[in-house]
Design a protein around this motif. Structure first.
Motif, PDB file in Angstrom:
ATOM      1  N   ASP A 120      18.317  14.944 -25.286  1.00 17.91           N
ATOM      2  CA  ASP A 120      19.264  15.760 -26.045  1.00 17.91           C
ATOM      3  C   ASP A 120      20.426  14.956 -26.599  1.00 17.91           C
ATOM      4  O   ASP A 120      21.003  15.321 -27.624  1.00 17.91           O
ATOM      5  N   GLU A 121      20.783  13.874 -25.912  1.00 18.81           N
ATOM      6  CA  GLU A 121      21.889  13.027 -26.388  1.00 18.81           C
ATOM      7  C   GLU A 121      21.435  11.573 -26.329  1.00 18.81           C
ATOM      8  O   GLU A 121      21.047  11.076 -25.273  1.00 18.81           O
ATOM      9  N   VAL A 122      21.486  10.924 -27.477  1.00 19.42           N
ATOM     10  CA  VAL A 122      21.054   9.538 -27.600  1.00 19.42           C
ATOM     11  C   VAL A 122      22.285   8.654 -27.669  1.00 19.42           C
ATOM     12  O   VAL A 122      23.157   8.849 -28.527  1.00 19.42           O
ATOM     13  N   LEU A 123      22.355   7.687 -26.768  1.00 20.96           N
ATOM     14  CA  LEU A 123      23.497   6.788 -26.698  1.00 20.96           C
ATOM     15  C   LEU A 123      23.242   5.557 -27.568  1.00 20.96           C
ATOM     16  O   LEU A 123      22.225   4.885 -27.394  1.00 20.96           O
ATOM     17  N   ALA A 124      24.166   5.277 -28.463  1.00 28.23           N
ATOM     18  CA  ALA A 124      24.025   4.109 -29.336  1.00 28.23           C
ATOM     19  C   ALA A 124      25.181   3.134 -29.181  1.00 28.23           C
ATOM     20  O   ALA A 124      25.157   2.053 -29.763  1.00 28.23           O
ATOM     21  N   ALA A 125      26.178   3.513 -28.395  1.00 30.67           N
ATOM     22  CA  ALA A 125      27.350   2.653 -28.202  1.00 30.67           C
ATOM     23  C   ALA A 125      27.878   2.834 -26.795  1.00 30.67           C
ATOM     24  O   ALA A 125      27.681   3.877 -26.165  1.00 30.67           O
ATOM     25  N   ASP A 126      28.556   1.813 -26.299  1.00 32.74           N
ATOM     26  CA  ASP A 126      29.190   1.908 -24.990  1.00 32.74           C
ATOM     27  C   ASP A 126      30.401   2.829 -25.049  1.00 32.74           C
ATOM     28  O   ASP A 126      31.025   2.998 -26.105  1.00 32.74           O
ATOM     29  N   GLY A 127      30.753   3.386 -23.901  1.00 29.67           N
ATOM     30  CA  GLY A 127      31.961   4.178 -23.819  1.00 29.67           C
ATOM     31  C   GLY A 127      31.700   5.576 -23.307  1.00 29.67           C
ATOM     32  O   GLY A 127      30.577   5.914 -22.894  1.00 29.67           O
ATOM     33  N   PRO A 128      32.729   6.438 -23.325  1.00 30.14           N
ATOM     34  CA  PRO A 128      32.576   7.820 -22.874  1.00 30.14           C
ATOM     35  C   PRO A 128      31.581   8.565 -23.766  1.00 30.14           C
ATOM     36  O   PRO A 128      31.385   8.228 -24.934  1.00 30.14           O
ATOM     37  N   PHE A 129      30.966   9.596 -23.198  1.00 27.93           N
ATOM     38  CA  PHE A 129      30.061  10.443 -23.979  1.00 27.93           C
ATOM     39  C   PHE A 129      30.285  11.876 -23.538  1.00 27.93           C
ATOM     40  O   PHE A 129      31.387  12.204 -23.083  1.00 27.93           O
ATOM     41  N   SER A 130      29.286  12.735 -23.664  1.00 35.46           N
ATOM     42  CA  SER A 130      29.535  14.171 -23.500  1.00 35.46           C
ATOM     43  C   SER A 130      29.792  14.603 -22.060  1.00 35.46           C
ATOM     44  O   SER A 130      30.280  15.704 -21.833  1.00 35.46           O
ATOM     45  N   VAL A 131      29.444  13.771 -21.079  1.00 38.03           N
ATOM     46  CA  VAL A 131      29.600  14.158 -19.675  1.00 38.03           C
ATOM     47  C   VAL A 131      30.941  13.617 -19.167  1.00 38.03           C
ATOM     48  O   VAL A 131      31.104  12.395 -19.038  1.00 38.03           O
ATOM     49  N   PRO A 132      31.906  14.477 -18.886  1.00 35.67           N
ATOM     50  CA  PRO A 132      33.239  14.002 -18.493  1.00 35.67           C
ATOM     51  C   PRO A 132      33.194  13.126 -17.248  1.00 35.67           C
ATOM     52  O   PRO A 132      32.440  13.378 -16.299  1.00 35.67           O
ATOM     53  N   GLY A 133      34.025  12.080 -17.264  1.00 39.09           N
ATOM     54  CA  GLY A 133      34.150  11.196 -16.122  1.00 39.09           C
ATOM     55  C   GLY A 133      33.205  10.023 -16.122  1.00 39.09           C
ATOM     56  O   GLY A 133      33.386   9.074 -15.350  1.00 39.09           O
ATOM     57  N   PHE A 134      32.180  10.050 -16.988  1.00 32.21           N
ATOM     58  CA  PHE A 134      31.195   8.980 -17.044  1.00 32.21           C
ATOM     59  C   PHE A 134      31.379   8.122 -18.296  1.00 32.21           C
ATOM     60  O   PHE A 134      31.695   8.638 -19.365  1.00 32.21           O
ATOM     61  N   THR A 135      31.141   6.829 -18.134  1.00 30.73           N
ATOM     62  CA  THR A 135      31.133   5.883 -19.248  1.00 30.73           C
ATOM     63  C   THR A 135      29.770   5.195 -19.264  1.00 30.73           C
ATOM     64  O   THR A 135      29.250   4.805 -18.212  1.00 30.73           O
ATOM     65  N   ALA A 136      29.185   5.041 -20.446  1.00 27.06           N
ATOM     66  CA  ALA A 136      27.905   4.363 -20.600  1.00 27.06           C
ATOM     67  C   ALA A 136      28.122   2.880 -20.877  1.00 27.06           C
ATOM     68  O   ALA A 136      29.026   2.512 -21.640  1.00 27.06           O
ATOM     69  N   VAL A 137      27.297   2.038 -20.267  1.00 27.37           N
ATOM     70  CA  VAL A 137      27.346   0.589 -20.497  1.00 27.37           C
ATOM     71  C   VAL A 137      25.911   0.124 -20.748  1.00 27.37           C
ATOM     72  O   VAL A 137      25.066   0.171 -19.840  1.00 27.37           O
ATOM     73  N   HIS A 138      25.637  -0.318 -21.955  1.00 28.23           N
ATOM     74  CA  HIS A 138      24.290  -0.798 -22.275  1.00 28.23           C
ATOM     75  C   HIS A 138      24.042  -2.098 -21.516  1.00 28.23           C
ATOM     76  O   HIS A 138      24.789  -3.062 -21.660  1.00 28.23           O
ATOM     77  N   THR A 139      22.997  -2.106 -20.696  1.00 25.37           N
ATOM     78  CA  THR A 139      22.677  -3.265 -19.862  1.00 25.37           C
ATOM     79  C   THR A 139      21.209  -3.644 -20.058  1.00 25.37           C
ATOM     80  O   THR A 139      20.377  -3.450 -19.175  1.00 25.37           O
ATOM     81  N   PRO A 140      20.876  -4.162 -21.238  1.00 27.57           N
ATOM     82  CA  PRO A 140      19.472  -4.471 -21.531  1.00 27.57           C
ATOM     83  C   PRO A 140      18.947  -5.616 -20.681  1.00 27.57           C
ATOM     84  O   PRO A 140      19.703  -6.407 -20.135  1.00 27.57           O
ATOM     85  N   GLY A 141      17.634  -5.688 -20.624  1.00 25.37           N
ATOM     86  CA  GLY A 141      16.971  -6.750 -19.880  1.00 25.37           C
ATOM     87  C   GLY A 141      15.797  -6.183 -19.113  1.00 25.37           C
ATOM     88  O   GLY A 141      14.651  -6.506 -19.396  1.00 25.37           O
TER      89      GLY A 141
END
Length: 222
Positions: A120-141
């Motif tokens: 439902d939600e596709v992350l394309a950048a680091d940072g806060p998103f729709s879920v309060p309190g959480f930050t996304a960090v892209h960690t490929p590998g």
């Protein structure tokens, strides 16, 4: 089920962990474990005095079957929104084939194949998103679209997924045979080592419950 810090619970699903986070309006799940094991998640919700209907969001760290196996079922019965990185989302939804390594072709006989799940939600950048309190960090590998999640609670709680593995008092690299790009995985560990968090939980291995960022820094300097 074990409580790692206040309101954050680790769920054992065979050889992998999913995580349950109690939030103000319900529950957030980080990963969902293996296919056909959703009863383990529902039992954990019961132990936390919650129901599957309380799940508001499912955060998926990456597309591997042991992390997305219950996503379609949980979304269907709860109405929760699923969140994943743009590079892994087409595999999770079934729009793109799973890029299985030879080892994964063998292990899928044990893990099973996850039912495709809408994202439902596709992350394309680091940072806060729709879920309060959480930050996304892209960690490929480990996968191209692997993403870790940092929760702003108790000095910071890192949901590392399979960007690294835990050992209780140390952090280890994930097995190379299960990693798509080893150089990118090393860079992701180094990036996580630059963040501030007190606790780290993992898809595999014991949580690090104190000075977890320091343990990541130890790994990068080893």
């Amino acid at each position: 089920m074990r409580q790692v810090v206040d309101g954050v619970f680790e769920i054992d699903i065979a050889f992998v962990h999913a995580h349950l986070v109690v939030v103000d309006d319900g529950v957030v799940l980080v990963d969902t474990g293996l296919p056909r094991r959703s009863a383990k998640v529902e039992q954990a919700l019961h132990e936390a005095r919650r129901t599957v209907g309380d799940v508001r969001a499912v955060l998926l760290t990456h597309w591997h079957a042991d992390h997305t196996g219950g996503a379609a079922h949980i979304r269907r019965v709860s109405g929760a929104r699923t969140v994943a990185h743009t590079l892994d989302a087409p595999i999770i939804t079934g729009a793109a084939p799973m890029p299985l390594t030879p080892l994964q072709r063998v292990t899928k006989l044990v893990t099973g194949v996850p039912e495709p799940a809408p994202v439902d939600e596709v992350l394309a950048a680091d940072g806060p998103f729709s879920v309060p309190g959480f930050t996304a960090v892209h960690t490929p590998g480990h996968t191209a679209g692997h993403v870790s999640f940092l929760l702003d609670r108790g000095g910071g709680v890192l949901f590392a997924g399979d960007a690294a593995g835990g050992g209780g008092t140390k952090v280890r690299r994930t097995p190379r045979l299960m990693t798509a790009d080893a150089a990118a995985a090393d860079a992701s560990v180094a990036r996580l080592a630059e963040l501030r968090f007190e606790v780290a939980v993992f898809g595999h291995g014991r949580a690090v419950t104190a000075a977890a960022a320091d343990r990541f820094r130890d790994l990068t300097s080893a």
